[in-house]
Write an enzyme that holds these catalytic residues in place. Sequence first.
Site, PDB file in Angstrom:
ATOM      1  N   SER A  65      57.342  37.136  28.598  1.00 52.03           N
ATOM      2  CA  SER A  65      57.380  38.062  27.847  1.00 52.03           C
ATOM      3  C   SER A  65      57.780  38.251  26.483  1.00 52.03           C
ATOM      4  CB  SER A  65      58.899  39.009  28.506  1.00 52.03           C
ATOM      5  OG  SER A  65      59.764  37.686  28.365  1.00 52.03           O
TER       6      SER A  65
ATOM      7  N   HIS B  63      54.895  41.065  32.974  1.00 53.45           N
ATOM      8  CA  HIS B  63      53.566  41.749  32.657  1.00 53.45           C
ATOM      9  C   HIS B  63      52.076  41.930  32.873  1.00 53.45           C
ATOM     10  CE1 HIS B  63      56.878  42.243  29.664  1.00 53.45           C
ATOM     11  NE2 HIS B  63      57.227  41.086  30.148  1.00 53.45           N
TER      12      HIS B  63
ATOM     13  N   LYS C 133      56.893  48.429  32.954  1.00 52.18           N
ATOM     14  CA  LYS C 133      55.797  48.349  32.352  1.00 52.18           C
ATOM     15  C   LYS C 133      54.253  48.860  32.737  1.00 52.18           C
ATOM     16  CE  LYS C 133      59.572  44.592  31.232  1.00 52.18           C
ATOM     17  NZ  LYS C 133      59.827  44.285  31.552  1.00 52.18           N
TER      18      LYS C 133
HETATM   19  C1  LIG Z   1      61.317  43.372  31.962  1.00 54.47           C
HETATM   20  C2  LIG Z   1      61.674  41.671  32.460  1.00 54.47           C
HETATM   21  C3  LIG Z   1      62.314  41.874  33.968  1.00 54.47           C
HETATM   22  C4  LIG Z   1      63.544  43.014  34.182  1.00 54.47           C
HETATM   23  O1  LIG Z   1      62.639  43.871  34.631  1.00 54.47           O
HETATM   24  P1  LIG Z   1      63.492  45.269  34.596  1.00 54.47           P
HETATM   25  O2  LIG Z   1      63.214  46.711  35.841  1.00 54.47           O
HETATM   26  O3  LIG Z   1      62.857  45.940  32.834  1.00 54.47           O
HETATM   27  O4  LIG Z   1      64.742  45.231  34.599  1.00 54.47           O
HETATM   28  C5  LIG Z   1      62.402  40.912  34.081  1.00 54.47           C
HETATM   29  N1  LIG Z   1      61.189  39.408  34.298  1.00 54.47           N
HETATM   30  C6  LIG Z   1      60.146  39.911  32.828  1.00 54.47           C
HETATM   31  C7  LIG Z   1      59.483  39.096  33.013  1.00 54.47           C
HETATM   32  C8  LIG Z   1      60.607  40.713  32.308  1.00 54.47           C
HETATM   33  O5  LIG Z   1      59.656  41.054  31.085  1.00 54.47           O
END
Ligand SMILES: *Cc1c(COP(=O)(O)O)cnc(C)c1O
Length: 397
Positions: free
Chosen positions: A186, A214, A246
Site C-alpha cells: 500500500s 489495491h 479502494k
Molecule cells: C486499506 C487496506 C486494508 C483495510 O481495508 P479497509 O476496508 O479500509 O478497512 C487492508 N489491507 C490493505 C492492504 C489495505 O490497503
Amino acid sequence: MDGAVPAERPLDARLGAQLAVLRAQDLYRTRRVVEGTHGARIVVDGRACVNFCSNDYLGLAGDPRIAAAAGKALSAGVGSGASALVSGYNREHALLEEALAATVQRPRALLFSSGWAANLGVLRALLGKGDTLIADELNHASLIDGGRLAGASYVRVGHGDVPGFADALALPAQGQRLLATDSIFSMDGDAAPLAALSALCSQHGAALMVDDAHGFGVLGGGRGVLFETGDAEPLAADIYMAGFGKALGTAGAFVAGSEALIEFLIQRARTFVFSTAPPPALAAATRASLALVAGAEGDTRRTQLAGLIARFHSGCAQQGIALSPSSTAIQPLVLGLESRALAVSGALFQQGYWVAAIRPPTVPAGTARLRITLTAAHTFAEVDGLIAALSAALKTA
Ligand SMILES: *Cc1c(COP(=O)(O)O)cnc(C)c1O
C-alpha cells in the site's frame, strides 16, 4: 466551583505529554475536511484542489449511478438490525456475495464490514497457539495485528524476499502454516512475487492468503491480482481478501475461497460473528460498482489509468524526479525526513495539489514520503501540472 480551573485528569495529562512528543517529531497527524463529493477535484478545508492521495483508483467513489443504487435500496431503510448470523443478513448481502464469488471464480465469498475486520477475523479464526504465520515485513497493519491477535508464532520475512520465504517454509513446524501477503503494497505500490509464493506454499503444504486491497478492480481485468497470470487459470490462493473502499469506491470487504473456508469463517471469524452486518444499501451500491468495474466501462477506466501512470513516469523522468519502482496507481516519492515530506506536501497544497505526506509508523523510519496516487478520473493536464508543481516544490521546500 466558579472560576476554578478543573484539575487535569491523569489520563489527559499523560496523553497531552505524548501528543507533544509527536508534534516535536513531525509525526502529529491532523485531518482535513472534504466538502461534498469525493473525487479527483475536491474542496478541502474550503479550497479547491486536485486530489492525488485517494485510493479511488477508478474514480468511482462519487459516481452518481452507484449512489443511485444505494439510494434505491436505502428507501427500504438504513440499518441491517443485527449481525449476519442473527437477523442482519439481507437479500442484498446474499446477492453481492454471489456476484463476488462469480467475479473471482471461487466457490464462495463472505462479506465483512471492513478490510481491517476481514483480516483480523480470518487470521484469528484460522491460527492459534502452535500455528505459524509467515508474513512480508511490509504487510498492511491489519495483517500484522491479525497475526498478533491469533497468538501464532510470527515469522517476518524481508520485503518480497522469495528465498527468505522458502527458508521460513522449510523450517520444521507443527500445526497450520499460513503465508499472508499484500498483493500490491500500500505504501510502495510494488507487487508481491505471488507466482513464486503460491508455488512455495503448494510445495510445502502451507496455506496462502492474499490481501488484494489495491489490486481488486484494477488488475486482472478488474477481477484482481490472481488473474494477472496471463494463463487461463487464476493463481492458486487459499484465502483471497479484498475491500470495496479502494477501486470500487464504496466501503466494506470480502473474503473468497472454498466452501469449507467460508463455512468455517461464518462459525469462527469473530469480527463477522459479533459485528452488525453492514447496511444492505451499501451492498447494493457495491454490487452496482462491481457491475461497472467488471464491464466495458471498467476496461476504459483501467486503460485511462494505465495511460496516466505512463505519463507520470515519463514526465518525472524528464524532470529528473527519481520515483520508486512501481507500475501501479501508487507512486511513492521517498524523501526521507518527516519534515521534508511535510514541507513538500505543504508546498504542493499551496499550489492546489493534495498529496499526503506519509510518515512512520505507516512507513519505516527514515523513509517518509509522498504517496502519490493516480486515478482514472485525473486528466493528463492534471498529471502534467502535478509534475511541474512537484519539480518546483522539490527545489524550494
Ligand atoms: C486499506 C487496506 C486494508 C483495510 O481495508 P479497509 O476496508 O479500509 O478497512 C487492508 N489491507 C490493505 C492492504 C489495505 O490497503
